[in-house]
Enzyme design. Sequence first.
Site, PDB file in Angstrom:
ATOM      1  N   ASP A 199       0.817  -1.217   0.000  1.00  0.00           N
ATOM      2  CA  ASP A 199       0.000   0.000   0.000  1.00  0.00           C
ATOM      3  C   ASP A 199       0.850   1.266   0.000  1.00  0.00           C
ATOM      4  O   ASP A 199       0.476   2.277  -0.602  1.00  0.00           O
ATOM      5  CB  ASP A 199      -0.936   0.010   1.210  1.00  0.00           C
ATOM      6  CG  ASP A 199      -2.149  -0.881   1.003  1.00  0.00           C
ATOM      7  OD1 ASP A 199      -2.098  -1.743   0.106  1.00  0.00           O
ATOM      8  OD2 ASP A 199      -3.133  -0.735   1.750  1.00  0.00           O
ATOM      9  N   CYS A 216       1.745  -8.179   5.196  1.00  0.00           N
ATOM     10  CA  CYS A 216       1.359  -6.780   5.023  1.00  0.00           C
ATOM     11  C   CYS A 216      -0.040  -6.587   4.444  1.00  0.00           C
ATOM     12  O   CYS A 216      -0.560  -7.452   3.738  1.00  0.00           O
ATOM     13  CB  CYS A 216       2.377  -6.077   4.134  1.00  0.00           C
ATOM     14  SG  CYS A 216       4.023  -6.006   4.877  1.00  0.00           S
ATOM     15  N   CYS A 252       5.493  -2.519   8.383  1.00  0.00           N
ATOM     16  CA  CYS A 252       5.810  -1.199   8.937  1.00  0.00           C
ATOM     17  C   CYS A 252       5.600  -1.183  10.443  1.00  0.00           C
ATOM     18  O   CYS A 252       4.643  -1.744  10.964  1.00  0.00           O
ATOM     19  CB  CYS A 252       4.989  -0.126   8.246  1.00  0.00           C
ATOM     20  SG  CYS A 252       5.423   0.057   6.505  1.00  0.00           S
ATOM     21  N   GLU A 272      -6.793   4.514  -0.076  1.00  0.00           N
ATOM     22  CA  GLU A 272      -6.424   5.071   1.222  1.00  0.00           C
ATOM     23  C   GLU A 272      -6.049   6.539   1.061  1.00  0.00           C
ATOM     24  O   GLU A 272      -5.411   6.916   0.075  1.00  0.00           O
ATOM     25  CB  GLU A 272      -5.238   4.305   1.819  1.00  0.00           C
ATOM     26  CG  GLU A 272      -5.607   2.910   2.274  1.00  0.00           C
ATOM     27  CD  GLU A 272      -4.471   2.176   2.954  1.00  0.00           C
ATOM     28  OE1 GLU A 272      -4.743   1.164   3.591  1.00  0.00           O
ATOM     29  OE2 GLU A 272      -3.305   2.618   2.837  1.00  0.00           O
ATOM     30  N   SER A 323      -5.035   4.717   5.669  1.00  0.00           N
ATOM     31  CA  SER A 323      -3.953   3.846   6.095  1.00  0.00           C
ATOM     32  C   SER A 323      -3.964   3.770   7.613  1.00  0.00           C
ATOM     33  O   SER A 323      -4.409   4.696   8.296  1.00  0.00           O
ATOM     34  CB  SER A 323      -2.616   4.425   5.621  1.00  0.00           C
ATOM     35  OG  SER A 323      -1.545   3.833   6.303  1.00  0.00           O
TER      36      SER A 323
END
Length: 558
Positions: A78, A119, A192, A446, A472
């Site tokens: 993303d 993810c 992340c 997003e 997000s």
Amino acid sequence: MRSDAIKKGHLKAPNRSLLRACGLKDEDFDKPFIGVANSYIDIIPGHYFLNDYAKIIKDEIRKNGCVPFEFNTIGVDDGIAMGHEGMLYSLPSREIIANSIETVMNAHQLDALICIPNCDKITPGMLMGALRVNVPTIFVSGGPMASGVTKKGEKISLSSVFEAVGAYEAKKISEEEFKDIECSACPSGGSCSGMFTANSMNTLCEAMGIALEGNGTILALSKEREELLRKAARRICEIALDERFKIRNIITQKAVRNAMVVDMAMGGSSNTVLHMLAISREAGVALDIKDLNFISSKVAHIAKIAPSLNSVYMDDIHKAGGVSAVMAEISSRQGHILELDALTITGESLEERLKNAKIKDENIIRKVDNAYSKVGGLAILFGNLAEQGCVIKTAGIIGERKFKGEAVCFNSQDEAIKGIIKGKVKKGNVCVIRYEGPKGGPGMQEMLSPTSLLMGMGLGADVALITDGRFSGATRGLSVGHISPEAAEGGLIGLLKDGDEIEIDVDAYTIHANLSEEEITQRKKEFVLPQKEVPSRWLRMYQKLVSNASKGAVLDME
């Protein structure tokens, strides 16, 4: 065995012949066949090493008397797809992933499944596909990356880079500082490092009992993560033929409730609402978006993680006791909100899993009586702007929880980004981004770029943003998404005009446009749906079949 359909009896000689070409021997046809659903891909930092992880898992499966068959799903990053047409494909990729799991597992009648996601849409997509297949299943993710550190010694993550774009545009940081943030934020492989969508979903797998302890918090590329892989591989061999551990016996109504409790306690990504609605549908479990405020009202927010609190990251949560410590604190202080008799993949009840769990650092995971908030980190708002609901990550609010302002309307994310950079959105405004819902996008992009620009430009506490798109997990600020009905299906958000007054009251769970019924009726009569060319056949198919966000943005054939 389920796999006998491809390996037993003289009629299956052709099937066996093909399997022998893959290296199988006579003795292998008496062993369980285990699907190893990998999501290795070079372009995602949380996935480029998963081919090595699959080798570890397959070796362990062979050592424990089963036969592994690795296959792969697609993956979309993303963060890399952000800010251009690539984001149109992110949410639709969830459906492709689900379909691929179902297709491979059922086409080859494999006995059990171990999934290696990490993810974005990969974890929910794999969950959805696995629930359709309904065999014994374990999830073991690749793990979160470590937090980054700037030259000044400040801990940062990917969300810091997005916000730095706004700060650089506003000339609040130098080019050297900007470059340092870019080069420091993502120091290693892994999902992340904050409580973004990937880590939220991997944490919820742990809460639902479909993953082992530590799945959501043990760092990627660590020896501890490798041992978790081996434990998961050993366990799938133990339960491969045990119907008690079919995934629908784990992901039950109780498990879904536990997931949402943990989501509230840890302030997970607003995307989790979208995904849990879709997952519940595949599990045959009732989850109404209206139920989530009740859960939120009963659960204290005790773990605040980046981007909501930029000093705390997933590895900090792990050192402080992990997801189990969060659940143990909630269960000991907040009555029966957790379903402690829920079955986990180890064979233990949730209560048994949590018996030795405790908080090791109360500065990271707080006690309930010292919670960040007495209510959970997500809320569902209703009103004439969202008759079917919308979602806000309350954990990420940095200004007031009640807001009134004039609308500044944009008909796409790209239009909004240009408008924000040009200064069209000012202090006290409500930035409206529409025609970005599941149908309108199509694909429900997003809105991290617009929210990050506003934060970086110093407007984060003074502007609200509402959209029929989504956010997000890295988003913070008064950001309201998933507005349903969306603009493309006639929702009021599509009828708004610049200057309309909008009121948001998070604690009252309301969102309202101050327009009379007469005015709304007149605007509906005058409304003409803007036409948007969608050149992709796949996205046109998605647009035709997808439901709105209040139902999980699932493909609906009914």
